[in-house]
Each structure stands twice: as C-alpha cells, then as structure tokens.
Design an enzyme around this catalytic site. Sequence first.
Site, short mmCIF file in Angstrom:
data_model
loop_
_atom_site.label_atom_id
_atom_site.label_comp_id
_atom_site.label_asym_id
_atom_site.label_seq_id
_atom_site.Cartn_x
_atom_site.Cartn_y
_atom_site.Cartn_z
N ILE A 17 1.34 -0.88 -0.06
CA ILE A 17 -0.20 0.17 -0.22
C ILE A 17 1.01 1.58 0.23
O ILE A 17 0.81 2.61 -0.73
CB ILE A 17 -1.05 0.41 1.02
CG1 ILE A 17 -1.92 -1.28 0.71
CG2 ILE A 17 -1.46 1.41 1.23
CD1 ILE A 17 -2.82 -1.48 2.50
N TYR A 155 -3.91 -7.15 16.65
CA TYR A 155 -4.19 -5.88 15.82
C TYR A 155 -4.87 -5.18 15.74
O TYR A 155 -5.11 -3.84 15.60
CB TYR A 155 -3.76 -7.17 14.33
CG TYR A 155 -3.85 -6.41 13.33
CD1 TYR A 155 -2.58 -5.52 12.74
CD2 TYR A 155 -4.90 -5.94 11.78
CE1 TYR A 155 -2.59 -5.11 11.64
CE2 TYR A 155 -5.36 -5.50 10.47
CZ TYR A 155 -3.59 -5.06 11.22
OH TYR A 155 -3.50 -4.21 9.53
N VAL A 188 -6.95 -6.45 1.14
CA VAL A 188 -5.50 -5.74 -0.13
C VAL A 188 -4.93 -6.83 0.14
O VAL A 188 -3.81 -6.57 0.67
CB VAL A 188 -4.90 -4.67 0.69
CG1 VAL A 188 -4.34 -4.13 -1.26
CG2 VAL A 188 -5.80 -3.65 1.16
N1 LIG Z 1 -3.21 -5.71 3.03
C1 LIG Z 1 -4.20 -5.19 3.71
O1 LIG Z 1 -4.90 -5.90 3.69
C2 LIG Z 1 -4.29 -4.32 5.17
C3 LIG Z 1 -3.36 -3.33 5.58
N2 LIG Z 1 -3.56 -1.83 6.73
C4 LIG Z 1 -2.76 -1.82 6.95
O2 LIG Z 1 -2.21 -0.34 5.44
C5 LIG Z 1 -0.84 -0.52 6.16
C6 LIG Z 1 0.24 -1.10 4.83
O3 LIG Z 1 -0.08 -2.63 4.73
P1 LIG Z 1 0.66 -3.78 3.46
O4 LIG Z 1 0.96 -2.37 2.29
O5 LIG Z 1 0.05 -4.41 3.14
O6 LIG Z 1 1.72 -3.92 4.37
P2 LIG Z 1 3.17 -4.94 4.01
O7 LIG Z 1 3.72 -5.61 4.77
O8 LIG Z 1 2.95 -5.58 2.54
O9 LIG Z 1 3.84 -3.25 3.73
C7 LIG Z 1 4.35 -2.80 5.41
C8 LIG Z 1 5.88 -2.03 4.77
O10 LIG Z 1 6.40 -0.99 5.97
C9 LIG Z 1 7.54 -1.61 6.39
N3 LIG Z 1 7.66 -1.88 7.85
C10 LIG Z 1 7.62 -2.28 8.50
N4 LIG Z 1 8.04 -2.27 9.73
C11 LIG Z 1 8.51 -1.10 9.89
C12 LIG Z 1 9.02 -0.10 10.62
N5 LIG Z 1 9.04 -0.42 12.15
N6 LIG Z 1 9.72 0.87 9.83
C13 LIG Z 1 9.41 1.11 9.08
N7 LIG Z 1 8.71 0.52 7.94
C14 LIG Z 1 8.18 -0.25 8.92
C15 LIG Z 1 7.81 -2.87 5.62
O11 LIG Z 1 9.29 -2.87 5.56
C16 LIG Z 1 6.99 -3.17 4.41
O12 LIG Z 1 8.00 -2.52 3.81
C17 LIG Z 1 -0.56 -1.06 7.84
O13 LIG Z 1 -0.77 0.28 8.17
C18 LIG Z 1 -1.62 -2.84 7.39
O14 LIG Z 1 -1.40 -2.95 8.64
C19 LIG Z 1 -4.97 -2.35 6.35
C20 LIG Z 1 -6.16 -2.98 6.40
C21 LIG Z 1 -6.01 -4.30 5.49
C1 LIG Z 2 -4.98 -6.98 7.46
C2 LIG Z 2 -6.29 -6.07 7.86
O1 LIG Z 2 -5.70 -4.87 8.68
C3 LIG Z 2 -7.35 -6.49 8.07
C4 LIG Z 2 -6.91 -8.39 8.17
O2 LIG Z 2 -7.77 -6.49 8.19
#
Ligand SMILES: NC(=O)C1=CN([C@@H]2O[C@H](COP(=O)(O)OP(=O)(O)OC[C@H]3O[C@@H](n4cnc5c(N)ncnc54)[C@H](O)[C@@H]3O)[C@@H](O)[C@H]2O)C=CC1
Ligand SMILES: CC(=O)C(C)=O
Length: 259
Positions: A17, A155, A188
Amino acid sequence: MSIKGKVALITGAGQGIGRAIALRLASDGADISLVDVNGDRVDAVADEVRAVGAKAISLVADVTDRDQVQTAVDRTERELGGFDIIVNNAGIAQVNPIADVTPEEVSRILAVNVEGVLWGIQVGAAKFRELGHGGKIINASSIAGHEGFPMLGVYSATKFAVRGLTQAAAKEYASDGITVNAYCPGVVGTDMWVTIDERFAALTGAPKGATFDKFVGGIALGRAQTPEDVAAYVSYLAGPDSDYMTGQAGLIDGGLVYR
Ligand SMILES: NC(=O)C1=CN([C@@H]2O[C@H](COP(=O)(O)OP(=O)(O)OC[C@H]3O[C@@H](n4cnc5c(N)ncnc54)[C@H](O)[C@@H]3O)[C@@H](O)[C@H]2O)C=CC1
Ligand SMILES: CC(=O)C(C)=O
C-alpha cells in the site's frame, strides 16, 4: 484540485500500500520521501517515483524510534525543500488467538502500529508548526480498527488505537491548520495478507488461500482490494478537496464492514 509542488513523506513505502500511495501522490504532482526499514525496496520504489516525473528520496528508518522519524522528517525538508504531508502507513500484522498471545508479540506490534503512528504525528506536526504552515497527517487504520476479528485481536486493538490518536490529534492540531485523518482498508492483496493467510493455515489447518478467500467472500463489491484502491482515497485525504475533513477514519473496503 492538485498537490502539485507539495512534499509528502510516506512510511512503509517499500512495498504494498505504501508503494502505491507513493506512486499515486507522485502522479498527483507531489515530490516524495520514501521511508522504510528495508533500504533496497525503498530505493527501488524511489526509482519508480522518479519515472513518474517527481523528485524522490529514499530513507531507511524504523518508525518505532522517534529519533529516526525526526531525522527522516528533517532530511525530507532539507533535501526536498519542504514538508506538507505525512502518511503514517508502516504497520505489521500478527495472527494469534488471545489465549496464546505473548508479551513480546504485544510489545512489538504496539511499537510499530501505535508508537510508529504517534511519532509520525508528533514529529510531523512539530515540523509543520516550525515551517509556519498547516499540513496533512494521514494514518493507516483498517477494517480491524472498526471491528475485532478472531485471531487478529491485538492487531485490531492497534488499529482502534490509531483511530483514537487520529481523533485526539485532529482536535489538538486543528488551530494550526493541520488536519489528521485515517484510512481503513479491507482485504488488500499484499505480502501482509500472504503472511496472515499462511498463519491462519498453520494455526487452524485451513488450506492455503482459504482465509483470504473467505474474507474476500464477504466483500459486497465482490473482489479483493488493490493497493491502488487505497491510494486513491489517500490522494483525496492528501489534497485540498479534503480540507474541511479532520478526525475521520474512513472505511475503503468494498463494502465489508459497515459503521
Ligand atoms: N493489506 C491489507 O489488507 C491491509 C493493510 N492495512 C494497513 O496498511 C498498512 C500497509 O499494509 P501493507 O502494504 O499491506 O503491508 P506490507 O507488509 O506489504 O508492507 C509494509 C511495509 O512497512 C514496512 N515496515 C514494517 N515495519 C516498519 C517499521 N518499523 N518502520 C518502517 N517501516 C516498516 C515494511 O518493510 C513494508 O515495506 C499497514 O499499516 C497495514 O496494517 C490495513 C488494512 C488492510
Ligand atoms: C490486514 C488487515 O488489516 C485486516 C485483516 O483487516
């Protein structure tokens, strides 16, 4: 309306994202500071952002460390010549029933998902004040910030916390012309969901892919969300069309959770 000439810092910008947000805000006309713990990934995304025609810098920083967040914000202003938008996107997921959650797990996820957002708000807002102008603070919450899901309890707690921080910060910084909002994606298809699905499979014996498919099955619009779907909403939150909106945590989930 556009964000042409603005400077946006995005955490967790190395993939998923965060990467999509970076590319979208660059297409909208902003210059981009990409922050992640993974330097190789964030360097690669910086090249993609430059290919869109925007300026980009890539910075390695851990959002759990306030000093590193401060350095990233200072370097962004110095190297890109301004600082207008911060997207506190970095986050991690954990899957465990409440009965089995450990203190170490809790500390880690609170540090990244809650403290990481808190430091981004605190340091970002202080920089906007120092520069003498308002700004946009945009935080990653989730459907799990509106509803608790089994195995995702801690979470969920972190994502509810992000909503609380967003509301409090909106009120504290409103008189500075700073708005604070959150985005709440649904399901996502990023690496995060690969990990969640694998962990559900390991814990419950469900076949790989089954948990993801089950969640997607509940989405009214009938498909998983793309990172670009989320980035489109963040583009609105980052731009002037959302100037009269603050303290909100909008669901952008295809119709999965209703609040
Ligand atoms: N994938 C999904 O379905 C959903 C994601 N989210 C939220 O959206 C955000 C992004 O999620 P995604 O892109 O799916 O995750 P992802 O796991 O694909 O990417 C997360 C990124 O954050 C970086 N990261 C992790 N810990 C870190 C730290 N301590 N300092 C700096 N960078 C750090 C990682 O290296 C990675 O590049 C998160 O906050 C997640 O909780 C919310 C709802 C749904
Ligand atoms: C990954 C995430 O945010 C969910 C399951 O809602």
